[in-house]
Scaffold this motif. Structure first.
Motif, PDB file in Angstrom:
ATOM      1  N   PHE A  60       0.833  -1.201   0.000  1.00  0.00           N
ATOM      2  CA  PHE A  60       0.000   0.000   0.000  1.00  0.00           C
ATOM      3  C   PHE A  60       0.863   1.244   0.000  1.00  0.00           C
ATOM      4  CE2 PHE A  60       0.515  -1.143   4.486  1.00  0.00           C
ATOM      5  CZ  PHE A  60       0.765   0.067   5.128  1.00  0.00           C
ATOM      6  N   ILE A  61       0.235   2.339  -0.371  1.00  0.00           N
ATOM      7  CA  ILE A  61       0.888   3.651  -0.360  1.00  0.00           C
ATOM      8  C   ILE A  61       0.305   4.469   0.777  1.00  0.00           C
ATOM      9  CG2 ILE A  61       1.008   5.858  -1.589  1.00  0.00           C
ATOM     10  CD1 ILE A  61       1.352   4.249  -4.165  1.00  0.00           C
ATOM     11  N   HIS A  62       1.193   5.059   1.558  1.00  0.00           N
ATOM     12  CA  HIS A  62       0.799   5.956   2.637  1.00  0.00           C
ATOM     13  C   HIS A  62       1.272   7.359   2.273  1.00  0.00           C
ATOM     14  CE1 HIS A  62       1.843   7.449   6.978  1.00  0.00           C
ATOM     15  NE2 HIS A  62       0.778   8.065   6.484  1.00  0.00           N
ATOM     16  N   ALA A  63       0.302   8.241   2.029  1.00  0.00           N
ATOM     17  CA  ALA A  63       0.588   9.637   1.694  1.00  0.00           C
ATOM     18  C   ALA A  63      -0.223  10.537   2.614  1.00  0.00           C
ATOM     19  CB  ALA A  63       0.255   9.930   0.237  1.00  0.00           C
ATOM     20  N   ALA A  64       0.139  11.793   2.658  1.00  0.00           N
ATOM     21  CA  ALA A  64      -0.582  12.756   3.500  1.00  0.00           C
ATOM     22  C   ALA A  64      -0.276  14.161   3.007  1.00  0.00           C
ATOM     23  CB  ALA A  64      -0.174  12.601   4.968  1.00  0.00           C
ATOM     24  N   ASP A  65      -1.087  15.098   3.463  1.00  0.00           N
ATOM     25  CA  ASP A  65      -0.822  16.525   3.235  1.00  0.00           C
ATOM     26  C   ASP A  65      -0.576  16.823   1.759  1.00  0.00           C
ATOM     27  OD1 ASP A  65      -0.690  17.509   6.161  1.00  0.00           O
ATOM     28  OD2 ASP A  65       0.623  15.753   6.145  1.00  0.00           O
ATOM     29  N   ILE A  66      -1.583  16.467   0.965  1.00  0.00           N
ATOM     30  CA  ILE A  66      -1.529  16.699  -0.478  1.00  0.00           C
ATOM     31  C   ILE A  66      -1.638  18.197  -0.773  1.00  0.00           C
ATOM     32  CG2 ILE A  66      -2.543  16.093  -2.690  1.00  0.00           C
ATOM     33  CD1 ILE A  66      -1.498  13.674  -1.057  1.00  0.00           C
ATOM     34  N   HIS A  67      -2.522  18.882  -0.050  1.00  0.00           N
ATOM     35  CA  HIS A  67      -2.763  20.324  -0.247  1.00  0.00           C
ATOM     36  C   HIS A  67      -2.972  20.624  -1.732  1.00  0.00           C
ATOM     37  CE1 HIS A  67      -2.087  21.629   3.920  1.00  0.00           C
ATOM     38  NE2 HIS A  67      -1.170  20.684   3.957  1.00  0.00           N
ATOM     39  N   LEU A  68      -3.917  19.925  -2.299  1.00  0.00           N
ATOM     40  CA  LEU A  68      -4.165  20.005  -3.736  1.00  0.00           C
ATOM     41  C   LEU A  68      -4.451  21.441  -4.171  1.00  0.00           C
ATOM     42  CD1 LEU A  68      -4.232  17.990  -6.050  1.00  0.00           C
ATOM     43  CD2 LEU A  68      -6.695  17.756  -5.689  1.00  0.00           C
ATOM     44  N   ASP A  69      -3.746  21.870  -5.200  1.00  0.00           N
ATOM     45  CA  ASP A  69      -3.842  23.215  -5.792  1.00  0.00           C
ATOM     46  C   ASP A  69      -3.314  24.318  -4.874  1.00  0.00           C
ATOM     47  OD1 ASP A  69      -4.705  22.271  -8.176  1.00  0.00           O
ATOM     48  OD2 ASP A  69      -6.782  22.920  -7.971  1.00  0.00           O
ATOM     49  N   SER A  70      -2.594  23.944  -3.819  1.00  0.00           N
ATOM     50  CA  SER A  70      -1.936  24.963  -3.005  1.00  0.00           C
ATOM     51  C   SER A  70      -0.817  25.605  -3.822  1.00  0.00           C
ATOM     52  CB  SER A  70      -1.354  24.334  -1.745  1.00  0.00           C
ATOM     53  OG  SER A  70      -0.622  25.290  -1.000  1.00  0.00           O
ATOM     54  N   PRO A  71      -0.669  26.937  -3.753  1.00  0.00           N
ATOM     55  CA  PRO A  71       0.387  27.598  -4.528  1.00  0.00           C
ATOM     56  C   PRO A  71       1.753  27.409  -3.891  1.00  0.00           C
ATOM     57  CG  PRO A  71      -0.756  29.210  -3.182  1.00  0.00           C
ATOM     58  CD  PRO A  71      -1.487  27.899  -2.979  1.00  0.00           C
ATOM     59  N   LEU A  72       2.811  27.556  -4.698  1.00  0.00           N
ATOM     60  CA  LEU A  72       4.164  27.627  -4.168  1.00  0.00           C
ATOM     61  C   LEU A  72       4.422  29.091  -3.837  1.00  0.00           C
ATOM     62  CD1 LEU A  72       4.181  24.829  -5.523  1.00  0.00           C
ATOM     63  CD2 LEU A  72       6.559  25.238  -6.126  1.00  0.00           C
ATOM     64  N   ASN A 132       1.741  11.962  -9.992  1.00  0.00           N
ATOM     65  CA  ASN A 132       2.803  10.974  -9.787  1.00  0.00           C
ATOM     66  C   ASN A 132       2.383   9.918  -8.763  1.00  0.00           C
ATOM     67  OD1 ASN A 132       4.496  12.254 -11.610  1.00  0.00           O
ATOM     68  ND2 ASN A 132       5.595  13.411 -10.040  1.00  0.00           N
ATOM     69  N   LEU A 133       1.644  10.354  -7.741  1.00  0.00           N
ATOM     70  CA  LEU A 133       1.153   9.420  -6.722  1.00  0.00           C
ATOM     71  C   LEU A 133       0.184   8.404  -7.337  1.00  0.00           C
ATOM     72  CD1 LEU A 133       0.678   8.514  -3.767  1.00  0.00           C
ATOM     73  CD2 LEU A 133      -1.043  10.318  -3.601  1.00  0.00           C
ATOM     74  N   VAL A 134      -0.749   8.884  -8.133  1.00  0.00           N
ATOM     75  CA  VAL A 134      -1.730   7.996  -8.774  1.00  0.00           C
ATOM     76  C   VAL A 134      -1.029   7.030  -9.730  1.00  0.00           C
ATOM     77  CG1 VAL A 134      -3.706   7.926 -10.338  1.00  0.00           C
ATOM     78  CG2 VAL A 134      -3.616   9.646  -8.512  1.00  0.00           C
ATOM     79  N   ASN A 135      -0.098   7.549 -10.515  1.00  0.00           N
ATOM     80  CA  ASN A 135       0.630   6.685 -11.453  1.00  0.00           C
ATOM     81  C   ASN A 135       1.427   5.612 -10.716  1.00  0.00           C
ATOM     82  OD1 ASN A 135      -0.337   8.111 -13.653  1.00  0.00           O
ATOM     83  ND2 ASN A 135       1.445   9.464 -13.763  1.00  0.00           N
ATOM     84  N   LEU A 136       2.039   5.981  -9.599  1.00  0.00           N
ATOM     85  CA  LEU A 136       2.806   5.014  -8.814  1.00  0.00           C
ATOM     86  C   LEU A 136       1.907   3.884  -8.318  1.00  0.00           C
ATOM     87  CD1 LEU A 136       5.447   4.208  -7.288  1.00  0.00           C
ATOM     88  CD2 LEU A 136       4.619   5.643  -5.391  1.00  0.00           C
ATOM     89  N   ALA A 137       0.733   4.253  -7.799  1.00  0.00           N
ATOM     90  CA  ALA A 137      -0.199   3.239  -7.288  1.00  0.00           C
ATOM     91  C   ALA A 137      -0.621   2.268  -8.389  1.00  0.00           C
ATOM     92  CB  ALA A 137      -1.421   3.922  -6.683  1.00  0.00           C
ATOM     93  N   ILE A 138      -0.901   2.810  -9.578  1.00  0.00           N
ATOM     94  CA  ILE A 138      -1.354   1.959 -10.685  1.00  0.00           C
ATOM     95  C   ILE A 138      -0.195   1.112 -11.222  1.00  0.00           C
ATOM     96  CG2 ILE A 138      -2.235   1.990 -13.046  1.00  0.00           C
ATOM     97  CD1 ILE A 138      -3.856   4.496 -12.250  1.00  0.00           C
ATOM     98  N   GLU A 156       9.722   1.842   1.725  1.00  0.00           N
ATOM     99  CA  GLU A 156      10.683   2.744   1.113  1.00  0.00           C
ATOM    100  C   GLU A 156       9.994   4.065   0.797  1.00  0.00           C
ATOM    101  OE1 GLU A 156      12.066   2.049  -2.888  1.00  0.00           O
ATOM    102  OE2 GLU A 156      10.439   0.624  -3.255  1.00  0.00           O
ATOM    103  N   PHE A 157      10.773   5.120   0.863  1.00  0.00           N
ATOM    104  CA  PHE A 157      10.274   6.442   0.496  1.00  0.00           C
ATOM    105  C   PHE A 157      10.380   6.602  -1.003  1.00  0.00           C
ATOM    106  CE2 PHE A 157      11.391  10.832  -0.628  1.00  0.00           C
ATOM    107  CZ  PHE A 157      10.220  11.473  -0.247  1.00  0.00           C
ATOM    108  N   VAL A 158       9.314   7.132  -1.629  1.00  0.00           N
ATOM    109  CA  VAL A 158       9.299   7.374  -3.072  1.00  0.00           C
ATOM    110  C   VAL A 158       9.051   8.869  -3.313  1.00  0.00           C
ATOM    111  CG1 VAL A 158       8.234   6.808  -5.283  1.00  0.00           C
ATOM    112  CG2 VAL A 158       8.369   5.065  -3.489  1.00  0.00           C
ATOM    113  N   PRO A 159      10.003   9.598  -3.891  1.00  0.00           N
ATOM    114  CA  PRO A 159       9.775  11.024  -4.162  1.00  0.00           C
ATOM    115  C   PRO A 159       8.725  11.217  -5.249  1.00  0.00           C
ATOM    116  CG  PRO A 159      11.881  10.323  -5.075  1.00  0.00           C
ATOM    117  CD  PRO A 159      11.347   9.167  -4.276  1.00  0.00           C
ATOM    118  N   LEU A 160       7.891  12.236  -5.048  1.00  0.00           N
ATOM    119  CA  LEU A 160       6.829  12.552  -6.005  1.00  0.00           C
ATOM    120  C   LEU A 160       6.892  14.000  -6.485  1.00  0.00           C
ATOM    121  CD1 LEU A 160       3.856  10.929  -4.020  1.00  0.00           C
ATOM    122  CD2 LEU A 160       5.044   9.907  -5.983  1.00  0.00           C
TER     123      LEU A 160
END
Length: 422
Positions: free
Chosen positions: A4-16, A40-46, A240-244
């Motif tokens: 499984f993938i464990h992710a958090a704090d997506i903050h979708l559409d948050s600006p830089l 990238n997260l969705v692609n990794l899961a699939i 393992e940590f996977v950068p996204l």
């Protein structure tokens, strides 16, 4: 084997923050960074055909009124549904403030945990039990973990929680609890969110913050992504940590000690930046350059600050082929010989240095300076200056001493330059 993938704090559409104000920055990439990291997260899961995905809070970024953010998320959840990958979400403090979260219907295969009390979802076909509770409001101050149920017998048990545990710098202390509180539940894995810095808090049981998936400002440096976890029926866990992330923030220290001029400092910056780029394997970087040390190069920086800042930014664009953007240039260096040569010790220049040192080393004098001068100024500062990603910490003695050092550097460099010219 469960994956499984464990992710958090997506903050979708948050600006830089602030980066889009810099001329030459990749505006499109900046605007799309959070979505690109989530893609990238969705692609990794699939691609990895994982068993399920966990999102431990702050999927959204506050009270967004544009439903396009939510519609984008739903469309990506349909991709996971079509791939047979269920998704489990606990709402965090930002989600609880979002109208999108409250009103947008989620597709089949996505489960948002209730906020009234903890609930448990079992995946009988793979022997997994997932326990979670969402935030009911934007500020939850009670220990939610205390009410989590006992583990399901014969299952691999996962607890999902948005929490700061006993507190982490830079994050509000929401859903406070201790490591012992979590360990006492005897779950196999705790999938936490809220803290944006990756941290494995404990290994038996596993208590993990994956961090956020895309850094948004200079306090969120380094690789950002998710944890990819594998577990056996016997409870053995590997991860393992996977950068996204698609843009990465970094501080670049440059020690200018002994350098003779600004050109030397720019050359050293260029070499240091080249090494930093190698460390990050071609990922676009947003860099804060911090120049420190005793050198004559500061005299050039002080005399023509705009020129040398642009020299540094130009060097970064050249060496990186415009994949590195210098967000800020901070000068913490002092002119060579700042301690004053003996023949200047009685001069006005020397006396100025003595006065600054007296303030810097006298806590009472520094406090009086704050009360007399800085407190009135601080009260007039806008919130984003006092509480943003790089705040002015006018009530912090260490910050005050740093500013005095910088003021001395500027003043002495100007005075010595005028003296030499005379």
């Amino acid at each position: 084997m469960i994956t499984f993938i464990h992710a958090a704090d997506i903050h979708l559409d948050s600006p830089l923050y602030k980066l889009n104000a810099y001329e030459g920055a990749p505006t499109h990439l900046i605007r799309q960074a959070a979505r690109a990291a989530f893609e990238n997260l969705v692609n990794l899961a699939i691609d990895d055909a994982v068993s399920f995905v966990l999102i431990s809070g702050d999927l959204y970024d506050g009270d967004w009124k544009d439903y396009n953010t939510g519609l984008y998320f739903v469309s990506r959840m349909r991709r996971l549904r079509d791939a047979g990958i269920p998704v489990f979400i606990v709402a965090g403090n930002h989600d609880a403030a979002s109208k999108i979260t409250k009103h947008l219907k989620l597709p089949e295969g996505v489960h948002l945990f209730a906020s009234a009390a903890p609930e448990t979802i079992t995946l009988d076909s793979i022997g997994v039990a997932i326990h979670g509770q969402s935030f009911a409001g934007p500020a939850v101050t009670k220990n939610l973990a205390a009410a989590y149920p006992t583990p399901a017998s014969g299952y691999f048990n996962i607890g999902m929680l948005h929490t700061a545990l006993t507190g982490r710098e830079g994050h509000a202390s929401y859903a406070p609890c201790t490591v012992d509180d979590l360990s006492s539940k005897t779950y196999d894995y705790w999938a936490l969110g809220h803290i944006h810095k990756r941290e494995i808090v404990k290994e038996n049981p596993w208590i993990v913050f994956p961090g956020n998936i895309q850094g948004r400002h200079i306090r969120e440096t380094g690789e950002k992504g998710c944890m990819r976890v594998s577990a056996t029926g016997a409870g053995t866990v590997s991860m393992e940590f996977v950068p996204l992330d698609v843009i990465r923030w970094a501080e670049l220290p440059v020690d200018t000690t002994g350098l003779e001029n600004g050109y030397d400092a720019v050359e050293l910056f260029t070499r240091s930046l080249s090494s930093l780029m190698d460390d990050h394997s071609g990922t676009p970087l947003v860099v804060r350059a911090i120049f420190s040390g005793d050198s004559r190069a500061i005299e050039d920086f002080v005399a023509e600050p705009d020129r040398w800042k642009n020299e540094i930014r130009s060097a970064a664009a050249d060496i990186s082929r415009e994949t590195v953007w210098v967000e800020k240039i901070r000068i913490q260096t002092r002119p060579a010989g700042h301690s004053m040569a003996p023949d200047l010790s009685g001069s006005p220049v020397g006396q100025l240095s003595v006065i600054i040192d007296a303030f810097k080393n006298d806590a009472d004098a520094l406090g009086q300076l704050l009360d007399a001068e800085l407190s009135a100024l601080a009260a007039k500062l806008p919130p984003e200056i006092k509480h943003g990603d790089d705040p002015l910490q006018t009530d912090d003695p260490a910050w005050q001493r740093m500013i005095l050092d910088q003021a001395r550097s500027l003043l002495l460099a100007h005075l010595m330059k005028e003296k030499d010219a005379g």
